[in-house]
Motif scaffolding. Structure first.
Motif, PDB file in Angstrom:
ATOM      1  N   MET A  10     -81.312   6.780  63.116  1.00  0.00           N
ATOM      2  CA  MET A  10     -81.888   6.905  61.783  1.00  0.00           C
ATOM      3  C   MET A  10     -81.712   5.592  61.035  1.00  0.00           C
ATOM      4  O   MET A  10     -80.606   5.074  60.932  1.00  0.00           O
ATOM      5  CB  MET A  10     -81.210   8.044  61.018  1.00  0.00           C
ATOM      6  N   ASN A  11     -82.788   5.016  60.466  1.00  0.00           N
ATOM      7  CA  ASN A  11     -82.752   3.789  59.700  1.00  0.00           C
ATOM      8  C   ASN A  11     -82.751   4.119  58.215  1.00  0.00           C
ATOM      9  O   ASN A  11     -83.669   4.784  57.717  1.00  0.00           O
ATOM     10  CB  ASN A  11     -83.952   2.907  60.035  1.00  0.00           C
ATOM     11  N   THR A  12     -81.737   3.665  57.498  1.00  0.00           N
ATOM     12  CA  THR A  12     -81.639   3.941  56.074  1.00  0.00           C
ATOM     13  C   THR A  12     -81.481   2.647  55.300  1.00  0.00           C
ATOM     14  O   THR A  12     -81.158   1.597  55.848  1.00  0.00           O
ATOM     15  CB  THR A  12     -80.444   4.866  55.771  1.00  0.00           C
ATOM     16  N   ASN A  37     -87.671  -1.342  65.379  1.00  0.00           N
ATOM     17  CA  ASN A  37     -86.868  -2.509  65.031  1.00  0.00           C
ATOM     18  C   ASN A  37     -86.981  -3.574  66.118  1.00  0.00           C
ATOM     19  O   ASN A  37     -86.889  -3.256  67.297  1.00  0.00           O
ATOM     20  CB  ASN A  37     -85.405  -2.081  64.857  1.00  0.00           C
ATOM     21  N   ALA A  38     -87.161  -4.816  65.721  1.00  0.00           N
ATOM     22  CA  ALA A  38     -87.243  -5.912  66.687  1.00  0.00           C
ATOM     23  C   ALA A  38     -85.886  -6.565  66.920  1.00  0.00           C
ATOM     24  O   ALA A  38     -85.692  -7.247  67.920  1.00  0.00           O
ATOM     25  CB  ALA A  38     -88.248  -6.964  66.206  1.00  0.00           C
ATOM     26  N   ARG A  39     -84.953  -6.343  66.008  1.00  0.00           N
ATOM     27  CA  ARG A  39     -83.645  -6.984  66.130  1.00  0.00           C
ATOM     28  C   ARG A  39     -82.881  -6.427  67.329  1.00  0.00           C
ATOM     29  O   ARG A  39     -82.702  -5.217  67.456  1.00  0.00           O
ATOM     30  CB  ARG A  39     -82.834  -6.762  64.858  1.00  0.00           C
ATOM     31  N   GLY A  40     -82.452  -7.304  68.204  1.00  0.00           N
ATOM     32  CA  GLY A  40     -81.683  -6.881  69.364  1.00  0.00           C
ATOM     33  C   GLY A  40     -82.514  -6.217  70.441  1.00  0.00           C
ATOM     34  O   GLY A  40     -81.960  -5.650  71.387  1.00  0.00           O
ATOM     35  N   ARG A  41     -83.842  -6.279  70.315  1.00  0.00           N
ATOM     36  CA  ARG A  41     -84.709  -5.601  71.280  1.00  0.00           C
ATOM     37  C   ARG A  41     -84.534  -6.189  72.673  1.00  0.00           C
ATOM     38  O   ARG A  41     -84.597  -7.402  72.859  1.00  0.00           O
ATOM     39  CB  ARG A  41     -86.164  -5.732  70.832  1.00  0.00           C
ATOM     40  N   GLN A  98     -82.537   4.629  71.658  1.00  0.00           N
ATOM     41  CA  GLN A  98     -82.245   5.872  70.927  1.00  0.00           C
ATOM     42  C   GLN A  98     -82.030   5.603  69.443  1.00  0.00           C
ATOM     43  O   GLN A  98     -82.415   6.414  68.596  1.00  0.00           O
ATOM     44  CB  GLN A  98     -81.025   6.562  71.517  1.00  0.00           C
ATOM     45  N   ARG A  99     -81.452   4.461  69.125  1.00  0.00           N
ATOM     46  CA  ARG A  99     -81.191   4.128  67.720  1.00  0.00           C
ATOM     47  C   ARG A  99     -82.418   3.566  67.011  1.00  0.00           C
ATOM     48  O   ARG A  99     -82.438   3.499  65.778  1.00  0.00           O
ATOM     49  CB  ARG A  99     -80.061   3.081  67.616  1.00  0.00           C
TER      50      ARG A  99
END
Length: 210
Positions: free
Chosen positions: A1-3, A117-121, A158-159
């Motif tokens: 979940m992104n908050t 999200n592209a960060r850490g992809r 998953q995140r």
């Protein structure tokens, strides 16, 4: 979940349309604009008041749905990745090996399009390997010998996949369905991959003849 705590709430707008007067509550969560339409001003004011109260309390807002955590709907809790794995697990005992591979290919294509999200992809090749060979292969995903690199990749996925609830929004679902019609090299995708948009178990239905 992104908050996020980056929230801006605008005043209520009155809109005169062919079907009468409606009232719009507009707000922004991070860089994503949200909107709710109500038939009465009282309902609009009540909803806006809930948003303002949550923001003033310092409550985090869900970027996908736009709602404060206290207002999130239960359907938004499950991520796309969890739903896709559940679908693969449900089908696994009842279909042939070739069908399992087809499901894995289609679910992999969908999952890549639903990343948030592209960060850490992870690297694209590793990402597709982890999804197609492990995530949507029930015995391998649930085994004790999942390679560390694969496990970390799947944890990241998953995140960082959309909530299931977001698929009810046309602006989210339409680009996904469009993305299924082409491969990475721009060539048309295989019918077996595009066919996943007609899997009623996943709630994805395409209105085009693909």
């Amino acid at each position: 979940m992104n908050t996020t705590y980056e929230v801006r709430i605008w005043s209520i707008e009155t809109y005169e349309g062919q079907r009468g007067r409606t009232y719009r509550v507009r707000w922004r969560v991070a860089e994503r604009r949200q909107k709710q339409v109500f038939k009465t001003k009282a309902l609009a004011e009540g909803f806006r008041s809930e948003l303002v109260t949550a923001s003033r309390k310092g409550e985090a807002f869900d970027i996908e749905t736009g709602y404060p955590i206290s207002m999130r709907r239960d359907t938004a809790v499950m991520s796309w990745y969890d739903l896709a794995c559940a679908f693969a697990d449900m089908k696994w005992p009842h279909v042939a090996a070739t069908t399992r591979r087809t499901h894995a290919e289609a679910l992999t294509a969908l999952t890549v399009l639903l990343l948030t999200n592209a960060r850490g992809r992870p690297d694209g090749k590793l990402l597709r390997h982890a999804l197609g060979r492990w995530a949507f292969n029930t015995p391998r995903r649930t085994a004790d010998n999942v390679p560390e690199q694969v496990r970390k990749t799947l944890d990241w996925v998953q995140r960082n996949t959309r909530d299931v609830a977001s698929l009810s929004r046309a602006e989210v679902l339409r680009p996904v369905l469009d993305g299924l019609t082409v491969r990475l090299d721009g060539a048309p995708a295989a019918p077996s991959v595009m066919g996943v948009c007609r899997f009623p178990c996943l709630g994805l239905w395409c209105d085009r003849d693909c």
